[in-house]
Design an enzyme around this catalytic site. Structure first.
Site, PDB file in Angstrom:
ATOM      1  N   GLU A 196       0.824  -1.210   0.000  1.00  0.00           N
ATOM      2  CA  GLU A 196       0.000   0.000   0.000  1.00  0.00           C
ATOM      3  C   GLU A 196       0.859   1.261   0.000  1.00  0.00           C
ATOM      4  OE1 GLU A 196      -2.550   0.902   3.381  1.00  0.00           O
ATOM      5  OE2 GLU A 196      -3.998   1.817   2.045  1.00  0.00           O
ATOM      6  N   ALA A 215       1.252  -0.867  10.901  1.00  0.00           N
ATOM      7  CA  ALA A 215       0.756  -2.184  10.507  1.00  0.00           C
ATOM      8  C   ALA A 215       0.067  -2.056   9.155  1.00  0.00           C
ATOM      9  CB  ALA A 215      -0.229  -2.714  11.537  1.00  0.00           C
ATOM     10  N   MET A 216      -0.174  -3.191   8.513  1.00  0.00           N
ATOM     11  CA  MET A 216      -0.834  -3.161   7.206  1.00  0.00           C
ATOM     12  C   MET A 216      -1.838  -4.308   7.127  1.00  0.00           C
ATOM     13  SD  MET A 216      -1.273  -1.826   4.295  1.00  0.00           S
ATOM     14  CE  MET A 216      -2.534  -2.548   3.232  1.00  0.00           C
ATOM     15  N   GLU A 217      -3.048  -3.951   6.676  1.00  0.00           N
ATOM     16  CA  GLU A 217      -4.196  -4.843   6.797  1.00  0.00           C
ATOM     17  C   GLU A 217      -4.331  -5.907   5.728  1.00  0.00           C
ATOM     18  OE1 GLU A 217      -4.348  -1.524   6.177  1.00  0.00           O
ATOM     19  OE2 GLU A 217      -5.764  -1.081   4.572  1.00  0.00           O
ATOM     20  N   ASN A 218      -3.281  -6.272   5.004  1.00  0.00           N
ATOM     21  CA  ASN A 218      -3.395  -7.265   3.925  1.00  0.00           C
ATOM     22  C   ASN A 218      -4.422  -8.337   4.296  1.00  0.00           C
ATOM     23  OD1 ASN A 218      -0.813  -6.112   2.948  1.00  0.00           O
ATOM     24  ND2 ASN A 218      -0.016  -7.187   4.734  1.00  0.00           N
ATOM     25  N   HIS A 257      -7.789  -1.852  14.705  1.00  0.00           N
ATOM     26  CA  HIS A 257      -7.800  -1.039  13.477  1.00  0.00           C
ATOM     27  C   HIS A 257      -7.610  -1.958  12.256  1.00  0.00           C
ATOM     28  CE1 HIS A 257      -6.575   2.746  11.217  1.00  0.00           C
ATOM     29  NE2 HIS A 257      -6.037   1.811  10.437  1.00  0.00           N
ATOM     30  N   GLU A 258      -6.627  -2.840  12.332  1.00  0.00           N
ATOM     31  CA  GLU A 258      -6.337  -3.708  11.177  1.00  0.00           C
ATOM     32  C   GLU A 258      -7.455  -4.725  10.946  1.00  0.00           C
ATOM     33  OE1 GLU A 258      -4.061  -2.680   9.309  1.00  0.00           O
ATOM     34  OE2 GLU A 258      -3.223  -1.328  10.806  1.00  0.00           O
ATOM     35  N   HIS A 315     -10.278  -3.192   9.173  1.00  0.00           N
ATOM     36  CA  HIS A 315     -10.000  -3.056   7.734  1.00  0.00           C
ATOM     37  C   HIS A 315     -10.409  -4.298   6.946  1.00  0.00           C
ATOM     38  CE1 HIS A 315      -8.028   0.708   6.959  1.00  0.00           C
ATOM     39  NE2 HIS A 315      -7.017   0.504   7.756  1.00  0.00           N
ATOM     40  N   GLU A 356      -9.556   4.543   6.115  1.00  0.00           N
ATOM     41  CA  GLU A 356      -8.831   4.879   7.344  1.00  0.00           C
ATOM     42  C   GLU A 356      -9.706   5.539   8.415  1.00  0.00           C
ATOM     43  OE1 GLU A 356      -6.316   3.442   7.821  1.00  0.00           O
ATOM     44  OE2 GLU A 356      -5.467   3.006   5.852  1.00  0.00           O
TER      45      GLU A 356
HETATM   46 ZN   LIG Z   1      -5.464   1.768   8.449  1.00  0.00          ZN
END
Ligand SMILES: [Zn+2]
Length: 875
Positions: free
Chosen positions: A153, A287-290, A322-323, A326, A345
């Site tokens: 992202e 963090a990243m929500e993959n 949060h993740e 998503h 977001e």
């Molecule tokens: Zn986010």
């Protein structure tokens, strides 16, 4: 994604080139068959991607697809070989041309599926983007190891494999990974089959994913261990490097419980067969929500719950929730284009707060959102260089500008305002409809308002003004005997806010607290009269959730503060927000702001003291180069807080309630910051105990402050000690506190030693902002950091090239600490011949903040100095 700026913890992501255009939609991907081999010793990658595509425009014999820094070895369409492949790394695409006589074959393919095949090779980079390598030391074997992992992202998937890299071009994915058999393979989906090839390579085929956007694709090749919980319908795992899986217990349980919670609330099942969470040793964001494989910065996922501070537990909880949010908001239903990022977001932020308030009702999530989320949003949105929630993205380089407090904090605050207006039940029903009707598709803000209006049974689309206009309103209150008159104008920090007919009008839901209860109105005009007996009137913005600042008459403000203790903590926090931002804009003088703080000195709410601390720190930042003022401010703070703290005592007992513990912690931090001589002795002793390894009695929440104080006053011996703690500690939080503390040493040799670490491997690229934050806290450090940037600009660009994830943060941290016109001009001059397009917003924000602080400083210098002299003499 969990942005580091919110910590401000997320590095803003920057882009490689000036103008990167959005792809046209001549060719639409349906399904990707991606095979990728990662060589874990040479760091080379090789791959074949076969994409089922639909050709919309048969007159074109060139297919344009995103790709960046990949070697393209060949391409074909339905077996017809390409005649040429033009690589355009500047624009981040390749043009694959087919013989002109294939126009007719392509014509034939119109609207029917055909297979585009591309053979490519690449490299596992070390810039934390695309398919990259993250290094770590395996403490059991004392060897240096790497994890090959992804961060796509917003537009980095094109660095891992050629793809149609737009959120709206959703497709399904079948991913196959190959590597040396010592490594575990993970991806979004569960494993279909795994086997060894004759050449000794391990192959893992993953099941086909649902339709999703390219920025959510993820894969990992690494030596890992995991723990799993079966508390949810599908397995939930936390993966770590060897030796750390136990620290993932809290995260696994929480992620499973949160999945369950969101399924119940939204009435939509989590559609994937598993959810993996993995701690990555080098990671650019929080963090990243993959989808199905969430990647985290290690410190945002792992913890030992028994020895962690509440702040740490809250942080990890917020990031995980949060993740997980998503997985619905962003993954299942995605914004149509990056300019609608807030739909991802803002919602993930709001949903995480919503979940936290239900999971941990005693964490005061609502109140914290006033002092943290609203304050963060106001602080950015008050600038002329802010932007609306919805933005037009003309070129993809602009995307970086919006991973900020507007998309996250203002987005979330707006959702809260809507939820308060239409009621939580209608709001949840509305967003559930919105999701159900757009599953596996992309959407936009007007669609959201359609479903919310439906659920609310009234048209609330007029609220969309808030997403298309920048900034927020100031409401001025004029009181008459039988009524009050509210007038709105746009709040701006750069000028004295005056009411002008040209101002933007916001539709504002206003809640008024009266002696008879609350009154709710919606203010759509510039001015409105409300019949209200003054005897009954108390306060505007009841409970502080409205996204505006209120300006009362001085008389009313005095009255409100004289009765402050009978207001709720939320109302107190909102009043503090009001007076702080009015001071920034010059509507209230700093001496008055400081004077009002005194009314809160008997407060037992740690949230109030945290807010006082934030306000004092902000004022100290403005007078950072005026020791005379900061010393007087310190004395003032000591006179306000010391008595309370000494009454409570510094020791934290297990019998203390959570609120008392937090109160002791914030007072300890506040008084240390104010250089209270008594607490200095206590801190010194605690630090010496820490050094002698007598740590049982030292509250963990004090350690950052102890290190900071040591940095401010310590000598070379202390420096060496903290450097050793940083290098050797197994505890990530202690390690990070030690790193930051190195920046506090003022002695010039030590300061230079610290600064010289910035461009070495002594500081992980993901952590450079931590050390810089320490350095920039002092006037000396602020100057030296700027000198360092000017002298080392070429080397900075080598290590953090335009396009790396941290360059914008580096520029901001090196410039924002100043408070003078002269410095403003110097910074402007330095950047005038630089290509600033990828961090121009951050630079503009820094420059604007310098002007605001400079004006503020000059405006109130004498008044504040006189006030503090007089007040301190009285005390
Ligand atoms: Zn986010």
């Amino acid at each position: 994604m969990y942005s580091l700026h919110l910590l401000y913890f997320c590095c803003i992501i920057c882009f490689a080139f000036a103008f990167v255009n959005v792809l046209d939609t001549n060719v639409i991907p349906i399904h990707y068959n991606l095979l990728l081999y990662a060589n874990m010793t040479s760091f080379e990658t090789q791959g074949i991607v076969k994409i089922d595509v639909i050709v919309n425009n048969p007159a074109i014999n060139v297919i344009r697809i995103n790709s960046y820094k990949l070697g393209i070895l060949g391409a074909s369409l339905e077996g017809i070989k390409s005649t040429s492949i033009k690589i355009n790394d500047e624009q981040q695409f390749i043009d694959i041309e087919f013989p002109s006589d294939t126009i007719s074959p392509i014509k034939k393919l119109l609207k029917s599926k055909s297979v585009l095949e591309i053979i490519f090779q690449g490299k596992l980079s070390d810039d934390m983007l695309g398919f990259y390598r993250a290094q770590y030391k395996d403490k059991n074997t004392n060897t240096s190891e790497i994890i090959a992992t992804t961060h796509m992202e917003p537009i980095y998937a094109r660095r891992a494999f050629p793809c149609f890299d737009e959120p709206k071009l959703k497709a399904t994915y079948s991913i196959t990974l190959l590597s040396d058999p010592a490594y575990t393979h993970l991806s979004n989906m569960d494993v279909k089959e795994s086997f060894m090839m004759e050449n000794g390579l391990k192959v893992t085929k993953f099941n086909r994913s649902p339709k999703m956007s390219s920025y959510l694709v993820a894969f990992v090749v690494a030596k890992l261990e995991y723990i799993e919980t079966n508390n949810f319908r599908v397995p939930v795992r936390v993966y770590t490097i060897p030796g750390h899986k136990e620290e993932g217990k809290y995260a696994a349980t929480l992620a499973a419980e949160t999945l369950k919670f969101f399924e119940n609330v939204l009435k939509i099942r989590y559609p994937l067969p598993k959810l993996d969470n993995i701690a990555i040793p080098e990671f650019s964001a929080g963090a990243m929500e993959n989808w199905g494989l969430i990647t985290y910065r290690t410190s945002d996922l792992l913890l030992d719950k028994n020895s962690s501070t509440l702040k740490k537990i809250q942080r990890v909880t917020e990031v995980i929730q949060h993740e997980v949010a998503h997985q619905w908001f962003g993954n299942l239903v995605t914004m149509q284009e990056w300019g609608q990022l807030w739909l991802n977001e803002g919602f993930a932020t709001w949903m995480s707060h919503f979940a936290m308030s239900k999971f941990y009702p005693f964490w005061n999530v609502e109140e914290r959102s006033i002092s943290e989320t609203l304050r963060a949003a106001f602080s950015l949105d008050m600038l002329a260089s802010s932007h609306p929630i919805e933005v037009n993205i003309d070129n993809e380089s602009d995307i970086q500008q919006i991973f900020d407090a507007i998309s996250y904090s203002k987005g979330s605050s707006l959702l809260k305002m809507i939820s308060d207006k239409i009621g939580e039940t209608a709001f949840i029903t509305g967003i559930s409809y919105y999701l159900k009707n757009n599953m596996y598709k992309t959407t936009n803000t007007s669609t959201l308002f359609k479903y919310l209006s439906f659920a609310a049974n009234e048209d609330i689309s007029y609220i969309r003004e808030w997403t298309t206009k920048p900034g927020f309103p100031l409401i001025s209150v004029v009181e008459n005997k039988d009524n009050i008159i509210l007038t709105q104008s746009k709040f701006l920090a750069t000028t004295n806010t005056t009411i002008s007919t040209n101002d933007i009008l916001y539709p504002i839901p206003v809640q008024i607290l009266t002696k008879d209860g609350e009154r709710n109105i919606t203010m759509k005009e510039q001015s409105m009269k409300i019949e209200l007996n003054l005897e009954r009137f108390i306060k505007i913005n009841y409970n502080g959730s409205g996204f505006y600042v209120t300006k009362y008459s001085e008389e009313r403000l005095n009255k409100l503060f004289s009765m402050i203790n009978i207001l709720s903590v939320s109302d107190q926090l909102s009043l503090l927000n009001d007076i702080y931002f009015l001071t920034v804009s010059g509507s209230l003088s700093t001496d008055k702001l400081i004077n009002y703080l005194q009314y809160l000195k008997s407060s037992n709410s740690y949230l109030i003291w945290e807010m006082i601390y934030k306000i004092v720190i902000s004022v100290k930042e403005v007078y950072k180069f005026d020791y005379h003022i900061t010393n007087l401010l310190d004395k003032f703070v000591i006179s306000m807080a010391a008595q309370k703290f000494y009454f409570l005592g510094w020791e934290i007992s297990k019998d203390d309630s959570q609120d008392v513990k937090q109160l002791k912690i914030i007072l300890f931090i506040l008084l240390n910051n104010a250089n209270d001589p008594i607490i200095e002795v206590v801190s010194k002793e605690l630090y010496l105990n820490y050094k002698a390894n007598i740590t049982a009695k030292i509250p963990k929440a004090y350690i950052t402050t102890l290190f900071e104080q040591c940095g401010k006053r310590g000598d070379i011996e202390d420096y060496e000690f903290l450097l050793k703690v940083y290098k050797d500690s197994d505890d990530l939080n202690i390690q990070q506190s030690a790193l930051m503390s190195l920046g506090y040493f003022k002695e010039s040799d030590l300061l230079h030693k610290t600064i010289s670490m910035l461009l070495t491997d002594d500081v992980l690229k993901q952590d450079i902002h931590i050390l810089m934050s320490g350095i920039r806290s002092s006037p000396e450090g602020t100057y030296q950091l700027w000198e360092w940037l000017k002298l080392n600009w070429v080397d900075i660009l080598k290590r953090y090239p335009v396009g790396s994830s941290s360059l914008g943060s580096i520029v901001k941290l090196c410039t924002i600490g100043f408070v003078s016109q002269e410095q403003y001009s110097q910074i402007k001059y330095f950047f005038k011949d630089k290509s600033v397009i990828t961090y121009s917003k951050l630079l503009d924000q820094s420059l604007e903040m310098i002007i605001i602080k400079s004006t503020w400083r000059d405006r109130d210098f004498m008044r504040l100095s006189n006030y503090l002299n007089n007040t301190n003499n009285i005390h």
